[in-house]
Write a protein that holds these residues in place. Structure first.
Motif, short mmCIF file in Angstrom:
data_model
loop_
_atom_site.label_atom_id
_atom_site.label_comp_id
_atom_site.label_asym_id
_atom_site.label_seq_id
_atom_site.Cartn_x
_atom_site.Cartn_y
_atom_site.Cartn_z
N GLY A 1 0.91 -1.11 0.04
CA GLY A 1 0.15 0.05 -0.15
C GLY A 1 0.92 1.19 -0.16
O GLY A 1 2.13 1.08 -0.12
N GLY A 2 0.04 2.27 0.08
CA GLY A 2 0.81 3.66 0.08
C GLY A 2 0.96 4.28 1.40
O GLY A 2 1.25 3.72 2.44
N ILE A 3 0.97 5.57 1.47
CA ILE A 3 0.99 6.43 2.65
C ILE A 3 0.09 5.93 3.83
O ILE A 3 0.47 5.86 4.96
CB ILE A 3 0.91 8.00 2.41
N GLY A 4 -1.08 5.89 3.52
CA GLY A 4 -2.21 5.39 4.73
C GLY A 4 -1.85 4.12 4.98
O GLY A 4 -1.99 4.06 6.29
N THR A 5 -1.42 3.44 4.48
CA THR A 5 -1.29 1.79 4.79
C THR A 5 0.11 1.88 5.70
O THR A 5 0.25 1.34 6.82
CB THR A 5 -0.81 0.78 3.47
N LEU A 6 1.17 2.60 5.12
CA LEU A 6 2.27 2.91 6.04
C LEU A 6 2.05 3.47 7.45
O LEU A 6 2.26 3.03 8.45
CB LEU A 6 3.23 3.36 5.30
#
Length: 191
Positions: A105-110
Motif C-alpha cells: 500500500g501507500g502512505i495510508g497503509t504505512l
C-alpha cells in the motif's frame, strides 16, 4: 480471530497485487477468521473483502462518514461501523482486532502499520503483526528499518515485534501461532 488488514485503496495497481488481496481474503475466511478493514471497495482493500465475501466470511468495515460517496465502499460488509474522524477509525480498528496484516500500500497503509507497531513497542497492546511481503514489496522498507537499527535509532529487539511473510498462507499461519506470552511488550517501551 478478528484480523485487521491495511492495504492500498487504488485500482491502478497491478493485477498481481489485486489477486494477492483476493487470495488473502479467501484464505482468511476459509480459516474462519473475520476481516476488519477500512470498508473500501477498491484496491487491495476491496480485493481482500471480495475474497472473504466469496468464501462466506464475516467482514467488518470501519469508515468515517466523509467517505459517504457512491462507489467508494465495499457493499457487502457484515457490519459497517461509521464515525467522524480517521483517528476514531484507527482506534475502533485496533479495539476490534486481534491481529494485523499490512498488504502492499501507500502512505495510508504505512501510517496505519507504523501506528499499530508503535503502540506495540510502547506496550499498549501485544497483537500479532505481519507484513505480507510478496514479490519483495516491503524489502526497501525493511532495509530502512535495518539501517535505523544499525545507526541505533531503533533497538534490535524491535525487529521481533512483527514478521515479514511471503504468502497469504504463511502470513495467516504466523498470526495463528503467535503467542503473546512469548513476547513481554511491557519492556519494549524502554527498547
Amino acid at each position: 480471530m478478528n484480523i485487521c488488514v491495511f492495504g492500498a485503496a487504488r485500482d491502478e495497481i497491478g493485477e498481481d497485487f489485486m489477486a494477492l488481496g483476493t487470495a488473502l481474503g479467501r484464505e482468511l475466511a476459509a480459516r474462519g477468521h473475520t476481516l476488519v478493514f477500512g470498508a473500501g471497495g477498491h484496491g487491495m482493500m476491496g480485493a481482500a473483502a471480495r475474497g472473504a465475501y466469496e468464501m462466506g466470511g464475516k467482514i467488518i468495515g470501519v469508515v468515517p462518514y466523509f467517505f459517504n460517496t457512491p462507489g467508494i465502499l465495499f457493499e457487502h460488509c457484515t457490519e459497517l461501523i461509521r464515525m467522524e474522524t480517521m483517528a476514531e477509525r484507527k482506534t475502533i480498528m485496533e479495539e476490534r482486532s486481534d491481529a494485523f496484516i499490512a498488504l502492499p500500500g501507500g502512505i495510508g497503509t504505512l501510517e496505519e502499520f507504523f501506528e499499530i507497531l508503535t503502540l506495540k513497542q510502547l506496550g499498549r497492546h501485544n497483537p500479532a503483526i505481519a507484513i505480507l511481503n510478496t514479490n519483495g514489496f516491503y524489502d526497501k522498507m525493511q532495509e530502512f528499518v535495518l539501517s535505523a537499527v544499525e545507526q541505533r535509532f531503533i533497538r534490535p529487539a524491535c525487529l521481533d515485534i512483527y514478521a515479514l511473510c511471503p504468502t497469504p498462507a504463511e502470513t495467516l499461519a504466523y498470526l495463528e501461532r503467535y503467542d503473546p506470552a512469548a513476547l513481554d511488550v511491557r519492556h519494549l517501551k524502554n527498547i
